[in-house]
Design an enzyme around this catalytic site. Sequence first.
Site, short mmCIF file in Angstrom:
data_model
loop_
_atom_site.label_atom_id
_atom_site.label_comp_id
_atom_site.label_asym_id
_atom_site.label_seq_id
_atom_site.Cartn_x
_atom_site.Cartn_y
_atom_site.Cartn_z
N ALA A 111 -5.36 2.13 3.95
CA ALA A 111 -5.00 1.02 4.82
C ALA A 111 -3.57 0.52 4.61
CB ALA A 111 -5.97 -0.14 4.61
N ARG A 156 7.85 1.35 2.20
CA ARG A 156 8.93 2.05 1.49
C ARG A 156 9.19 3.46 2.02
NH1 ARG A 156 7.32 1.39 -4.66
NH2 ARG A 156 5.27 0.91 -3.77
N ASN A 175 -3.48 4.56 -15.21
CA ASN A 175 -4.54 4.67 -14.22
C ASN A 175 -4.02 5.43 -13.00
OD1 ASN A 175 -6.72 4.20 -12.47
ND2 ASN A 175 -5.91 2.20 -11.85
N ASN A 183 4.49 6.65 -2.43
CA ASN A 183 4.86 5.39 -1.80
C ASN A 183 6.23 5.42 -1.15
OD1 ASN A 183 2.50 3.80 -2.47
ND2 ASN A 183 3.19 3.93 -4.59
#
Length: 467
Positions: A10, A15, A169, A227
């Site tokens: 979503a 960027r 993570n 990203n």
Amino acid sequence: MKKMAIVLAAGQGKRMKSKLYKVLHPVCGKPMVGHVMDVVEASACERTVVIVGHGAEAVQSYLGERAEYALQAQQQGTGHAVLQAEPLLGAEEGTTIVICGDTPLVTAATVQAMLTIHETSGAAATVLTAELGDPTGYGRVIRGSDDGVQRIVEQKDCTPAEGAVKEINTGTYCFDNKKLFQALAQVTNENAQGEYYLTDVIGILQRGGERVLAHCTGDEAEAIGVNDRIALSEAERFMKERIIRGHLVNGVTVIDPSSTYIEAGVTIGADTVIYPGTLLRGNTVIGEDNIIGPQSDLTDTVTGNGVCIKHSVTDRSEVGDETTVGPYANLRPGTKLGRKCKVGDFVELKNAVLDDGSKVSHLSYVGDAKVGKDVNIGCGAITVNYDGYNKAVTEIGDGAFVGSNVNLIAPVRIGDGAYVVAGSTITQDVPENDLAIARERQVNKPGYAAKIRNRAKLKKEKKDSSS
């Protein structure tokens, strides 16, 4: 145990600075979310919910019926995103994989290993982690004395000690489905970002006495979340290396992997040799014992065995066994070549079928044509297939011979065994075994060449003198 998946797709991806929605940016020819869905499907998930937001229609159009969808109208963090799947999955018993749609390098083997650990241990959650030399920007995995996971701390919320932890993570998890949604109800947005973090679920489960484990992947590339364009290029590089390595293991020779580009959907048979500068795209299927390249670009092309394609471009074409193409040939959509055909230098074919043994050796255009077996099409021959409004078909029968510099004005048929003399412009059908000549008779004028030269010389001298 029932398996489900939630794919987080979503985010707007500001960027990326792109009109294309982030998870639809391709990595080695396939949108990132497509790679992720492949992994989910390989994990035998019975239900998959994709969380969509910005660009929802585009994502749903691409994935179609491969998933169910839930809308995150406002982006308030990963925990909030997962919560949007509760109306669809909240009542289910089983294991839920949560994975981001911008992590195309996570493999099915890694997810399966994580699932095995999760289900055999009875853990409430299992986190996919990686150890990075530079963990900047990633959430840190904080382990307890029993080596279980105590909590995950986002970069902006880390203390100096937590920031020094190298284990990060990756954003991929396995959860007991019921416990996931129970914990999500307790997540708050009291953090530096003011968002509802999915990572907070880990601490909530741990404090509730639940077991939380981690599976650390040995491939740090699996940690890449895309990203921006820099991360996209890194993902492309890692994926390309992985794809080529797979073909090498399967018996394909790639002379120079660094200068070879092979997309994710390509299949290549054993003992094929790929030379430098070659691009294999889309759903291209290469047979065995081929020579592809150097400097060849194949898109959605199917080749048989023993094919050779050099310095050429093919698009949505088929090339039969032991056929040679190039150098510098262009096979456009709809081209189908039979066995032992030859398509030579500077030949362009479009929507053309050549049966076994036919040759178009150089400097020709054959479009909207049906060419039989053992036909020879000479240098500079052209099928004139377009009148500015409509396309027309040229048919050439078995064993026909089309000489150099011939124009075949479609629609026209050249019969079996017919012979079209060089320099002819053919506007009518040529019956079987007939000879066609369509050019003016040659006339020689003795000594006239000198007169032409003198006339041209005088014209030039007059022009020079006036200037």
